[in-house]
Design an enzyme around this catalytic site. Structure first.
Site: not given
Lengths: 304, 304, 304, 304, 304
Positions: E169, E203-205
């Site tokens: 995150w 990948i967490k955005v």
């Protein structure tokens, strides 16, 4: 250094290994005159441990000097040089970066009362000496083979984690295996397969005869003509995951040049990856050895 | 202390070692009356372990006192003093800085039922006692030699990392090796070669006879006259990486002075680096021992 | 190397240290032209860290080369050479065994915003480089001094366990201590005493002035005439366990030769053990530095 | 691969390092079109961390792909490729064995509120990814520089023990150092010297201006004309142990080709070892970058 | 379960990872109704940590029960379920083998005085609970981000070695970054890029706005129309190694269904890999949530 398709195809088969291991395999496969062909010739010098210095080197006294072997491996354009700890330490500074080296991590000697070897080097040694791989011997057939296998299991796992591949010498010997069976085709293919099963990256075995030793194995070999050495090589390669692992064959005791060349042609024609050739190198004079290695390189290049 | 060219040439051969190891080798090679010549005489006193105190010291009772040995090594201007843990602990404070010491890290005794030794000291001991090297014995030929080799592999790697060189006593013994073969030339050269392959910095072997023990080795020795002891020394030195490693020879049981001197001349003329001489020192009276050591120093200085 | 009575007397005062520590102290005290006198001159070259290379070496450009300092310490017959990690690494192989070295384990630089230093070397480094001691700076007075003291407590304990003595630079600086008080007699003696209390083997302080900085300390100094520098030295030595610890004095910024010689005479006459003299050495030409060091040696030998 | 005399001379200066470190330095120095010359060009791609992806790559969008950088470094025949963990992981398998890589082990970003960086990779990562060195940044001048120095002290000691050299980016920044002084000659030479003192094998600094920032340093620079960039390079090289350590200079922000070429000529003429050139490579189109790198290679080969 | 070409193409991009990591990525990518498409929807339930239970669950009280979330993730055919330690422990036995889980290893809470999180789970926990990945949050911009990065560096290296991928995150927050800039396009792309550089696998955005926050970044974004959310997604994907890493976007606070669907379409059209959608799931009634998730699945299948 751009990897050739031949080498890339080999590296892709090591699909569970990290880039460090692949990089070191690439270093060996891209080095020297056979660099990029997918073939390789390795110079191993551990016979001093096995047979003592005079039996190994008296015929060519320059070979008592560890630098001699580094230099001939470089001058002949070989793929790598394999030796025990002390031999590498005696030249690793002078020849740093000039030839990939393989630290032979266990060794026997002439007085061994069991078919086993002593650990004489480790992964830390290989790293501080800048080696590209570790080497290890197992004796399938020996009463001690489980111990040897457990040693290389540990050592190889440690080596893989730091990017070092394992070259496994798999030599049937000891226990209930008669001397006459050590070179049998079924036994040699079995030993090679065990090395592959142990997770070795490069498998080193002896060229097998057409004898079939194990009674239970005979039916599996019947009905095929095994008289051609290249066919026997092909069977060993097949036994190493159908060609998914690099297989090199040892030259054995010093012998006539023609026999050495014929062996190489058979290894090449049978799909083997090359030779690991010690006594036939350093028990000849330097000019003779260089001439012989030149011809071997050409054979593997399909030029002879 | 400026290193002499003779010592510099020796240090340069230890090309994989860190400056700590080189510095301790230099300490030994620059100490005493032979300092700077590239020759050395080491006093070893571990016979109490091997043979018991009375057999070792009754003939010269002063020698029961550990200080006696430190003092004679200093007074005779020797290169180093080697002994087991307790012997060093009993004098290391008094003689700190006066003579390089070697901690003998394994030891046997008269009741041993196998050709093996017990670990009796370690690298931590060597550091806290200010030693310049560790010492260790292996028995090539013994059924336990693989265990001994694995012990020194570990110990030597640790020692190298903290700047301590290894002195390896390589004494053929046990297993299938007959007593008659222990001093054979082929066997002694082989034992020395094994020590070099194990990564030893200083190799200690016995002066070999002209007997050839191993049937397989005979061809390699045939056609050469081995009757001169200096030639046999030269062959052992050659077997230690062609002179890339320091080789010292032990004196064996106490014997006549002339024999001791002749041994030293032969070691010198054969290119050996010196003597490690225990019983022939401490089983003589102090004046006799000092006189003998004085003469030995002069022999190594080419002055006699 | 027979220890002299003067050195023996000093070693005996380190009565809680193991023989390894005593041996390394002896190595320093027996080395060079002052060897055996109980006096010593150490060459420290860490000013590049403190002041940058040009301020340190531009006046004598040969001094940019780390070999220069090793060589001048050897040629001048000094007792030891002290420097940070990289400086030692750049010469430790070439000069192995030629001069005792001290690894300076922490360092500051010109931009430091606090009176503190960074750890830049450790005991493992000292062992692999063959050093005879570790060096460390504390800043009594600094707000960070407790951290520095805790660092050297750990480092020194580790060093002692492996036979390495500690040289402690004790320089009052920082916190509430005014610049004007850094060289005060009471402050310098206090800093030296703290070093002794920390367990240092060799204490390095600056030559103190006759100023008394601390109000509370004034009564203790009143009634005595402190105008003679040798008397102030004597008081510092007294503050280091009444002479039970080796005390050396630093030379400070480069200055006239006569001042340097007078300092040495005062150190000698006050019972100090010697000088640690960096900029006054390497900021002179090599001939001038050798001449100056020759004269300093003679002063400490009571020959001038 | 036979080491050239130019490279051998460089390797010999790393006299305290083990053969593993020397072998990896040799790998970098023998790779690519400058292989064997003693000169090197390194491609560093860590600007994504420092400035974000768009500022780094939007001008040449192919450069968003990690493979792009591996490929251009190989195709241009550069010496090595340096990048953070994720960038290397995204190509290390495909390009294993094709170009020496350097794992940049710490990184900053645009929002950093202090002149410091985060550890983002380690020695274990470098080994499993087959890297030839680790990279690290320190900011001399920063209030956090002691912490950064202590981090690289630990990391570098671990790397050396497993045969990996250290490339140290030494960039003055932060604390009391004004922006105007970051490129000053005295400051840059000092930063380079600190890197050498920390034990770095390859030192990376910025090309200095002729400004002298530190008041105390001015006298050391007075009386010399520093207007020629090559003379300033020479002074930085001198500050790195008088040429005993490899020094490369960074190119800074993207700029005109002629300025890039003139920088390279000045680095070459001043005795620097080469360029580490990132933005000036990947912020040009691939054809333009290859043409520029070709010309740079020729400049370092003295061909232009 | 035969891997589809779409998933195979994704797995091949993780070229430095071992088969364990690849296998766990495959488990997530082949699970549920989106299995095999290369798209994924993850249910994260860590809002209890961030906002407390009532703010999170009072609107839909069934959601207080950890089993509720496991069950809905399974029933909706989602790809994986992510939660903190206690949440997973409360259902991991019942639902073992039914849905891939991700152990969220750090967490903040409403009272946090700094932009940082506490480590609340580890790799050992993830293994014993049968998780398919670990999750972690970093706050680029925060004064504590270096510490957070160093934590995930350690955790991620450990996870990789045991075959667990990392979901990172990356949420800009804290320090000098104004609230208004947290969702800026340049900031979000930068945060995503940092996650990729740290070695994250997923990948967490957050979905970025069209605001450009950093003055220095503006030129890189000028001249392009960023008004379409799908274009902004495309830029974030590009910033994650040009699509070599899986990128998922979070839904943010609960909002209208149509907005949720439009986000998903934009993510899909911009080349993103999917959604991680917590509050918009569990803050609806179960039937509503299932209906919404059904529609989202169809959107990612290009069926709506």
């Amino acid at each position: 250094m751009t990897i050739t398709p031949a080498v890339k195809a080999i590296l892709d088969k090591y699909e569970s290994d990290n880039p460090g291991v692949k990089g070191n395999l690439a270093r060996i496969l891209m080095n020297g005159r056979l660099g990029g062909t997918g073939k390789l010739i390795i110079l191993p010098v551990d016979q001093g441990f096995e047979h003592g210095p005079a039996r190994s080197f008296a015929v060519n006294p320059e070979a008592y000097d560890p630098h001699y072997h580094y230099q001939i491996a470089i001058d002949a354009g070989l793929s790598a040089y394999a030796a025990p700890l002390g031999m590498l330490e005696a030249g690793a500074g002078t020849f740093a970066g000039q030839i990939p080296t393989i630290l032979k991590c266990n060794s026997s000697n002439s007085w061994a009362s069991s078919a086993n070897q002593a650990l004489t080097g480790g992964v830390d040694d290989a790293l501080r000496l800048g080696c590209s791989a570790i080497g290890f011997t197992i004796y399938p057939g020996s009463e001690d083979v489980f111990d040897m296998m457990e040693e290389i299991k540990e050592l190889s796992a440690e080596a893989k984690s730091v990017g070092l591949p394992t070259v496994l010498w798999s030599y049937p010997r000891g226990g209930n295996l008669p001397k006459s069976g050590e070179l049998a085709l079924d036994v040699g293919a079995y030993a090679a397969h065990i090395a592959a099963l142990m997770g070795a990256h490069i498998i080193k075995v002896k060229l097998p005869s057409d004898h079939i030793e194990q009674k239970e194995a005979k039916p599996a070999y019947e009905g095929t003509d095994w008289s051609a050495q290249s066919d026997r090589v092909r069977h060993v390669v097949q036994s190493c995951f159908n060609g998914r692992r690099i297989v090199v064959f040892s030259g054995g005791a010093a012998k006539g040049e023609d026999a050495v060349y014929q062996d190489a042609r058979d290894i090449r024609d049978g799909g083997g990856n090359g030779s690991i050739i010690g006594r036939n190198t350093f028990q000849r004079s330097r000019p003779d050895a260089l001439a012989m290695l030149d011809k071997l390189v050409n054979i593997y290049k399909n030029a002879e």
